[in-house]
Design an enzyme around this catalytic site. Structure first.
Site, PDB file in Angstrom:
ATOM      1  N   GLY A  82      -7.739   1.991  11.566  1.00 15.98           N
ATOM      2  CA  GLY A  82      -8.234   0.710  11.100  1.00 15.98           C
ATOM      3  C   GLY A  82      -8.312   0.539   9.598  1.00 15.98           C
ATOM      4  N   THR A  83      -7.706   1.428   8.817  1.00 12.45           N
ATOM      5  CA  THR A  83      -7.807   1.304   7.363  1.00 12.45           C
ATOM      6  C   THR A  83      -7.133   0.032   6.853  1.00 12.45           C
ATOM      7  OG1 THR A  83      -5.885   2.776   7.203  1.00 12.45           O
ATOM      8  CG2 THR A  83      -8.045   3.763   6.854  1.00 12.45           C
ATOM      9  N   GLY A  84      -5.987  -0.325   7.435  1.00  6.85           N
ATOM     10  CA  GLY A  84      -5.302  -1.537   7.001  1.00  6.85           C
ATOM     11  C   GLY A  84      -6.107  -2.790   7.292  1.00  6.85           C
ATOM     12  N   CYS A  85      -6.661  -2.847   8.502  1.00  8.17           N
ATOM     13  CA  CYS A  85      -7.516  -3.986   8.867  1.00  8.17           C
ATOM     14  C   CYS A  85      -8.705  -4.086   7.918  1.00  8.17           C
ATOM     15  CB  CYS A  85      -8.039  -3.820  10.298  1.00  8.17           C
ATOM     16  SG  CYS A  85      -6.775  -3.653  11.570  1.00  8.17           S
TER      17      CYS A  85
ATOM     18  N   LYS B   3       0.843  -1.196   0.000  1.00 11.31           N
ATOM     19  CA  LYS B   3       0.000   0.000   0.000  1.00 11.31           C
ATOM     20  C   LYS B   3       0.882   1.251   0.000  1.00 11.31           C
ATOM     21  CE  LYS B   3      -1.750  -2.010   3.548  1.00 11.31           C
ATOM     22  NZ  LYS B   3      -2.494  -2.407   4.764  1.00 11.31           N
TER      23      LYS B   3
ATOM     24  N   THR C 107      -8.359   7.731   9.960  1.00 16.03           N
ATOM     25  CA  THR C 107      -7.820   6.586   9.227  1.00 16.03           C
ATOM     26  C   THR C 107      -7.585   5.383  10.136  1.00 16.03           C
ATOM     27  OG1 THR C 107      -5.583   7.462   9.568  1.00 16.03           O
ATOM     28  CG2 THR C 107      -6.704   8.054   7.505  1.00 16.03           C
TER      29      THR C 107
END
Length: 258
Positions: free
Chosen positions: A205-208, A173, A203
């Site tokens: 928790g965006t990766g989760c 990412k 932002t």
């Protein structure tokens, strides 16, 4: 109905971890299940305390899911110790888990390290070989490849370096530098996914959320490139919805389309 399992830590504020994963599964019309690896005291401002779940409990949770409602896809989130990593790897092999998404969680949005340094090598040696795709952000990809990523060229070199020891898909990412896009890599093939910038500090928790959205797509039978594309559309909509909660980096709106 298609089913998905998340193996992850918790977030009592609901924006990341297992709670974010289950919300995402529901929003994408997949039946969600979970196995908790750690209980975290965290919110939009940061992580205060981490308490790992016992190995017998991790294994028992996984047995209960795989023996009863076999998941069409599995997402692995926060795994912070070698024994937990080994327990998960053993159960994935035992049950022949399919469509495994490994979110290489190492550092939270607030900058808190979420994995023991000695556990990072166990993650790459034991869980990555069982995964169909890994989804590192730039700092995590730098930890995996061993050098700085500052542009698209070094982003691709990082994927090539990681691929020397891993044969699955690599989604790096690019949101941590200006003009960065997400890059999907496998066997020398590269696909760039343009990132539409959303002006927001919320932002958490965006990766989760992105990795669980990919998991939901795979659970529904989508090919990998389409699962990633749908997941990108979902996280962009969740960011653009404009949810504004908490005193720090607030959560995205997982239910924006419901």
């Amino acid at each position: 109905m298609n089913t998905a399992l998340t193996i992850a830590g918790t977030d009592p504020s609901g924006g990341a971890g297992m709670q974010a994963d289950l919300k995402t599964f529901t929003a994408m019309k997949v039946y969600g299940m979970c196995a908790i690896t750690a209980v975290l005291a965290q919110n939009t401002c940061g992580v205060r305390l981490i308490e790992n779940v016992s190995i017998p409990m991790v294994e028992a949770q996984l047995d209960c899911v795989f023996e009863d409602i076999f998941p069409d896809a599995v997402k692995i989130g926060m795994v912070s110790s070698i024994p937990i990593i080994e327990a998960i790897a053993g159960k994935l092999r035992q049950y022949g888990a399919k469509n495994v998404v490994l979110d290489t969680v190492m550092v939270s949005t607030s900058g808190h390290r979420l994995i023991d340094e000695d556990a990072q090598s166990a993650l790459t040696q034991k869980l990555m070989p069982l995964s169909d795709i890994i989804t590192p952000n730039l700092p995590e990809a730098e930890a995996l490849c061993g050098f700085a990523i500052t542009d698209k060229a070094s982003q691709q070199r990082a994927a090539e370096k990681i691929a020397e020891g891993y044969g699955g898909y690599i989604l790096i990412k690019g949101g941590h530098f200006d003009g960065g896009d997400d890059m999907l890599y496998k066997d020398g093939r590269v696909r760039w996914y343009p990132t539409r910038r959303v002006e927001t500090h919320n932002t958490h928790g965006t990766g989760c959320t992105l990795s669980s959205a990919i998991t939901a797509g795979l659970a529904k039978g989508l090919p990998m490139e389409e699962a990633v594309e749908r997941a990108k559309e979902y996280i962009t909509g969740a960011l653009a919805s404009g949810l504004d909660l908490g005193k720090g980096n607030g959560p995205v709106d997982h239910c924006f389309a419901l």
